[in-house]
Write a protein that holds these residues in place. Sequence first.
Motif, short mmCIF file in Angstrom:
data_model
loop_
_atom_site.label_atom_id
_atom_site.label_comp_id
_atom_site.label_asym_id
_atom_site.label_seq_id
_atom_site.Cartn_x
_atom_site.Cartn_y
_atom_site.Cartn_z
N ARG A 167 0.82 -1.47 -0.06
CA ARG A 167 -0.07 0.01 -0.02
C ARG A 167 1.03 1.28 0.04
O ARG A 167 0.56 2.18 -0.72
CB ARG A 167 -0.94 -0.19 1.32
CG ARG A 167 -2.10 -1.07 1.11
CD ARG A 167 -2.89 -1.22 2.44
NE ARG A 167 -3.82 -1.89 2.47
CZ ARG A 167 -4.54 -2.68 3.51
NH1 ARG A 167 -3.99 -2.45 4.64
NH2 ARG A 167 -5.59 -3.40 3.27
N GLN A 171 1.06 4.08 -2.94
CA GLN A 171 0.72 5.50 -2.82
C GLN A 171 1.72 6.40 -3.14
O GLN A 171 1.48 7.59 -3.52
CB GLN A 171 0.51 5.51 -1.03
CG GLN A 171 0.19 7.13 -0.82
CD GLN A 171 -0.10 7.41 0.82
OE1 GLN A 171 -0.04 6.24 1.30
NE2 GLN A 171 -0.04 8.38 1.31
N HIS A 172 3.22 6.08 -2.77
CA HIS A 172 4.08 6.95 -3.29
C HIS A 172 4.92 6.61 -4.67
O HIS A 172 6.00 7.14 -4.88
CB HIS A 172 5.06 7.11 -2.02
CG HIS A 172 4.73 7.50 -0.89
ND1 HIS A 172 4.57 9.06 -0.59
CD2 HIS A 172 4.27 6.93 0.23
CE1 HIS A 172 4.06 8.87 0.69
NE2 HIS A 172 3.78 8.02 1.09
#
Length: 601
Positions: A167, A171-172
């Motif tokens: 996750r 996300q990044h």
Amino acid sequence: MSRFDFTHPPFDSLTSSERDTLEAAADIVFYGDEELIMEPGTPVDTLFVMIKGLVREMAGDEVIAVYRERDTFDARALVAGHTAHRFVVHEEALVYALPRTAVLALTELNARFGAFFYASISQKFGALAERGGNREWQTLLTARVRDVYAKKPLFLDSEDSVLDAARLMKQHKAKSILVRHGRRVGIFTASDFRDLIIDGTRSDTALGTLCRFDLICCDIDDYLFNALLTMTQKNIQRVVVTEGGSPVGILEQVDLLSYFSNHSHLIAQRLERAGSLDELADIAAQITRLVEILTGHGVKAVQLGRLVQTLNARLFERAWRLLAPPELIANSCLLVMGSEGRGEQVLKTDQDNALILRDGYTSLELDRACQAFSEALARFGYPPCPGRIMVNNPDWRLSEAAMRDRLYHWVYLPENDAQLNLAIFVDAEAVAGDAILLERCHDYLQQLLRDDDSFYHRFARAIEQFNTPLGLFSQLLTKEKDGQAMLDLKKGGIFPIVHGARALALQYGLQERNTFERLARLVEIGRLDRELANDTAEALSFLFQLRLSQGLTALAEGRPAGNLISPARLSTMERDLLKDALGVVKRFKGMLRHHFRLASF
């Protein structure tokens, strides 16, 4: 448009306003055949820069230098205010005459320009290296890690799960995260997910049980070249950036590839995937092209030697794996020797390799594999060794016991090429197979030489094989070949430094193979004067650079690269630095003569 050519040393280091000042002070003067320009006993108040024609520098009736287009004379006389030599026109000469007061004023304003006139030997060599870097300041030598990396690390704790990592990375848009586990820090990458899926690992598994804690790091103020070399050597795609010992970032392979136009990483990756000798031959040509690109960007021969050593080792290892059966590879050690082992060979040169076999092991494929390997290297551009120091020669593929016996004979029963063979073996590095076999042979050699001072006298005496080509009044001594006055850089300058450092390293049991590392280590243990070591290292670096630049020119002209150069084709600054470098060689040889008491043998 400027009438003065500011593109060559030392004038290329001047600022725009300094160039304007110098040009305003310059006069253009014509001299006829045999006209006297300067002579002993008269004040020197002018620095001359050749526009066209020829001028000879004379010591009595002897010609010690000839100056032609873009050459400068006489910087030493300008500083001293007088000269010991005559400067006479050989062919009608047109020159720039630069007033002494104007030139010396600029030396005070511009340290780099002043280095041409006042600096110590090591400072002169350093200034020349910096000048090359200024042509392309964003190079592997001048750029540091903090100039490039921009990715702050993402952290999770060791109790967090694989799903948490997925996750966070999504996300990044990251390809790696760092994992804290007490005082330790590990790394978990996108590549790890592939292995987890194949192994059927659950998504709730804690990261602390999966990540790797043996981080490969580089300091934020380290040179990018070192990060590049680490990635190439380790065959990895990223390193952890540290500051004060703590992780502060991730440097990705793609960051380097976007920063530099060269593709050394891509070459390393191609080597890993290569499945045929045809592919390897193409990659070998790419390595030469890489050298040309990086040299043009200001990367120096010393650094290139280490990078090429790494790539060549991978090339040789891959070729050996394609040609030799796995059992033979596992029970042997393939090694390279001489300049290749030291990491000091940039352009392709003669093969120097050997094979050590595990005691008791035999293979019906041995002769075929070794012959095919030597032929493959020749195809890659590495010519066969005239002395047949190659694995296709049975004398250079021996069991460990036989190699030890050979070492004993080279030390205690020397004959023919024993000293030469021992010298190149001392520099050996493993490139494939079981490196322990080579390490044990090196250890055995050290045991043989313990407390045997007489050996070191004999071994070091090889520095006397060739005279240093520097005569009275710092005249470069040349020999005619094909109608040109030539000088052998290897025999006259490089070999005495390399072999002298090798003899000292062997005497004091040092593990370093590279000459520069040997010199530094000798200083560290108090066995070599720091100033002499610095001057010697800088002189050797200059000689390597000169050989490389002349070699690339020869290749571009369709000639083989070699160690012979024509001093007449060098710039004034290059000739002056060559004289300085050979002067350092003489000093280093003098120290070695005293240290090993060579005069008594």
